[in-house]
Design an enzyme around this catalytic site. Structure first.
Site, mmCIF file in Angstrom:
data_model
loop_
_atom_site.group_PDB
_atom_site.id
_atom_site.type_symbol
_atom_site.label_atom_id
_atom_site.label_comp_id
_atom_site.label_asym_id
_atom_site.label_seq_id
_atom_site.Cartn_x
_atom_site.Cartn_y
_atom_site.Cartn_z
ATOM 1 N N TYR A 91 0.834 -1.195 0.000
ATOM 2 C CA TYR A 91 0.000 0.000 0.000
ATOM 3 C C TYR A 91 0.870 1.246 0.000
ATOM 4 C CZ TYR A 91 -3.322 3.542 1.566
ATOM 5 O OH TYR A 91 -4.099 4.663 1.663
ATOM 6 N N VAL A 92 0.455 2.214 -0.810
ATOM 7 C CA VAL A 92 1.081 3.536 -0.813
ATOM 8 C C VAL A 92 -0.043 4.555 -0.671
ATOM 9 C CG1 VAL A 92 2.433 5.202 -2.135
ATOM 10 C CG2 VAL A 92 3.007 2.760 -2.242
ATOM 11 N N GLN A 99 5.574 8.243 -6.760
ATOM 12 C CA GLN A 99 6.899 8.678 -6.297
ATOM 13 C C GLN A 99 7.881 7.515 -6.168
ATOM 14 O OE1 GLN A 99 7.542 11.993 -5.883
ATOM 15 N NE2 GLN A 99 5.474 12.307 -6.628
ATOM 16 N N GLY A 100 7.492 6.322 -6.589
ATOM 17 C CA GLY A 100 8.393 5.167 -6.539
ATOM 18 C C GLY A 100 8.426 4.460 -5.202
ATOM 19 N N ILE A 101 7.488 4.757 -4.321
ATOM 20 C CA ILE A 101 7.510 4.159 -2.995
ATOM 21 C C ILE A 101 7.171 2.672 -3.029
ATOM 22 C CG2 ILE A 101 6.371 4.193 -0.732
ATOM 23 C CD1 ILE A 101 6.432 7.274 -1.019
ATOM 24 N N ASN A 129 -7.980 -4.757 -10.756
ATOM 25 C CA ASN A 129 -7.007 -3.699 -10.470
ATOM 26 C C ASN A 129 -5.904 -3.703 -11.533
ATOM 27 O OD1 ASN A 129 -5.291 -1.794 -9.371
ATOM 28 N ND2 ASN A 129 -5.509 -2.567 -7.279
ATOM 29 N N TYR A 136 3.085 -4.283 -11.083
ATOM 30 C CA TYR A 136 3.825 -5.504 -10.734
ATOM 31 C C TYR A 136 4.548 -6.084 -11.946
ATOM 32 C CZ TYR A 136 1.423 -5.405 -6.248
ATOM 33 O OH TYR A 136 0.950 -5.049 -5.012
#
Length: 171
Positions: A91-92, A99-101, A129, A136
């Site tokens: 989850y971000v 932002q690449g998290i 999704n 991924y």
């Protein structure tokens, strides 16, 4: 947010439980399944940070603000003869997306897994999704053509467990 965002990825600790739980709720909201979340933050605290943790986590922070998390647990492939991990949740937070998290979390997980002798990451993605599926795939986590997830929950699980006949031990 700017692309030069400074992000720290660290192991999750008990104090992160409320943020992790809000992430679980956030994932459920994104896929329209909020009504299926039966867990409470206390469940995550008990099962993830007690004497025998059943899962581990990584937390991403920017300026000490929770940005996202990755919840995972050990897995083992009898075919490969090696360990790996199963990602339960990635989850971000909305204000940190793009932002690449998520990538940082998965890269750290892969490095930690390799350091511990592991050689794979597995996860499931909601069928609808498409954004997550593309994310991924871009990182090398491909859909499996040979596996389909099956599960027994609720009444089905209870019926399965109730049908067990304990082994008869003769003395």
């Amino acid at each position: 947010m700017t692309n030069d965002l400074r992000v720290v990825v660290r192991p999750a600790i008990a104090a992160d439980v409320e943020n992790i739980y809000s992430a679980v709720r956030g994932i459920a909201d994104v896929v329209g399944e909020s009504h299926k979340v039966m867990s409470k933050a206390e469940d995550l605290l008990r099962h993830g940070f007690g004497p025998a943790p059943l899962f581990s986590g990584l937390v991403a922070e920017s300026d000490l603000r929770f940005a996202g998390c990755c919840i995972y647990f050990p897995s083992f492939s009898t075919w490969l003869g090696k360990p790996g991990v199963y990602v339960q949740d990635l989850y971000v937070r909305d204000d940190f997306r793009g932002q690449g998290i998520g990538e940082k979390l998965l890269r750290r997980l892969a490095a930690v897994t390799r350091k511990n002798g592991g050689c794979y990451i597995r996860l499931s993605v909601d069928k609808e999704n498409r954004r997550a599926q593309a994310f991924y795939s871009r990182l090398g986590l491909r859909p499996s053509n040979s596996d389909q997830i099956h599960s027994a929950r609720g009444e089905d699980f209870e019926m399965l467990a109730d049908a067990d006949e304990p082994d008869q031990v003769s003395r």
